[in-house]
Design an enzyme around this catalytic site. Structure first.
Site, PDB file in Angstrom:
ATOM      1  N   TYR A  53      50.210 -45.507  -2.926  1.00 44.68           N
ATOM      2  CA  TYR A  53      51.052 -47.470  -2.391  1.00 44.68           C
ATOM      3  C   TYR A  53      50.157 -48.238  -2.992  1.00 44.68           C
ATOM      4  CZ  TYR A  53      54.055 -45.018   0.572  1.00 44.68           C
ATOM      5  OH  TYR A  53      55.511 -44.501   1.497  1.00 44.68           O
ATOM      6  N   LEU A 213      68.017 -49.065   5.328  1.00 41.75           N
ATOM      7  CA  LEU A 213      68.245 -50.135   4.976  1.00 41.75           C
ATOM      8  C   LEU A 213      69.021 -50.300   3.755  1.00 41.75           C
ATOM      9  CD1 LEU A 213      66.817 -53.226   7.186  1.00 41.75           C
ATOM     10  CD2 LEU A 213      68.228 -51.379   7.612  1.00 41.75           C
TER      11      LEU A 213
END
Length: 328
Positions: A53, A213
């Site tokens: 990341y 989501l």
């Protein structure tokens, strides 16, 4: 905040997991610090990251940000259940990626240095390695556990049979093996219900859903678009997916309005109701987004609401695990 055990372990984690993938690329360091501090205020004690990341090869930018946050003291590290990952490409040489014993051990040492900590609570294999035997992987993980550098081991993006193979090999070594599987799972992406979730439940792994989501599509994308608000779903693959599934998303947002809840909260609440799910990963870019996610824990979807969501977002095949989902 509610807490549960991580899979079959005695480790207590919050029902929401703070994802840190935006720390660095989307949220600057002061903003990232503020989000992590606020998460602790809310009782969120479960943080997820990965050595890749930050998207600067070999740098571990996000881990570095988290490490500098820990270095501020105040019991931050002791309060957090820290999860990070190994597998991704961390350099240009062939042994700087994957799940060889050499890379696992070296990558762990590098993550510990960047994170400014002595241990990783949950060390996750970011992807399965088809080239590395389980005996080699478990030997490396056992070494790290024996040294106190890793407490638990988890997987991410595994198939059901990968989980079974991993646990079989761990069992032969009298090793605890996997305790969690991190996978994409949301109302629009339900493939894991066929085999991954049943395998995880059988072997005592907690499910940690990522992209709950679906790239922002389940967060009120059409409503935000109509209001002229900036949203993740407005560009790239998310925009294409919105165009393709617009009718479904419209029906979903209408139903959420009838329930009186925000679409993002309903999507998270649905995951929290699913068998085997430990904690969906929320990835806020701002404190406001973090604060908004907390409502999901207090939402209880009744049988009628769950049935309506199944109508809007049909499960794969006949629903439930295989082979029933496709064989009869």
């Amino acid at each position: 905040m509610e807490y549960t055990h991580l899979g079959r372990t005695g480790l207590s984690v919050s029902r929401l997991c703070l994802g840190t993938m935006n720390f660095g690329p989307q949220t600057d360091e002061p903003g990232s610090f503020a989000i992590m501090d606020r998460a602790l205020e809310h009782g969120i004690n479960f943080h997820d990251t990965a050595n890749v990341y930050g998207w600067q090869q070999g740098e571990g930018v996000t881990e570095q940000i988290i490490g500098r946050w820990y270095a501020q003291g105040g019991g931050r590290r002791d309060k957090v259940v820290l999860a990070t990952k190994v597998y991704g490409k961390m350099g240009d040489w062939p042994n700087e990626q994957g799940l060889s014993a050499r890379h696992i051990i070296r990558a762990c040492e590098d993550s510990l240095r960047r994170l400014q900590t002595d241990w990783i609570d949950l060390y996750q294999m970011h992807h399965v390695s088809r080239e590395t035997p389980w005996e080699e992987i478990w030997q490396a993980m056992e070494t790290l556990v024996a040294q106190g550098k890793v407490i638990y081991v988890g997987s991410s993006n595994f198939a059901g049979w990968h989980i079974a193979a991993a646990q079989e090999a761990a069992g032969r070594r009298n090793f605890l093996g996997l305790v969690a599987e991190q996978c994409i799972y949301n109302l629009m992406t339900r493939y894991v219900e066929l085999e991954v979730v049943p395998a995880a439940q059988h072997h005592g792994l907690g499910i940690i859903p990522w992209s709950p989501l679906h790239g922002g599509l389940l967060s009120g994308a059409i409503r935000k678009q109509s209001a002229g608000e900036k949203a993740r779903s407005a560009s790239g693959r998310s925009a294409d997916a919105l165009a393709k599934h617009r009718g479904t998303i419209e029906a979903y947002e209408k139903f959420c309005a009838e329930l009186g809840h925000d679409p993002a909260d309903v999507a998270l609440a649905w995951l929290l109701s699913r068998p085997g799910v430990t904690a969906p990963i929320i990835g806020p870019r701002t404190i406001e987004q973090l604060d908004g996610s907390l409502s999901a824990v207090d939402i209880t979807l009744d049988a009628g609401a769950l049935a309506r969501l199944d109508e809007i977002f049909p499960p794969v095949g006949n629903g439930g695990p295989g082979p029933e989902a496709w064989a009869w």
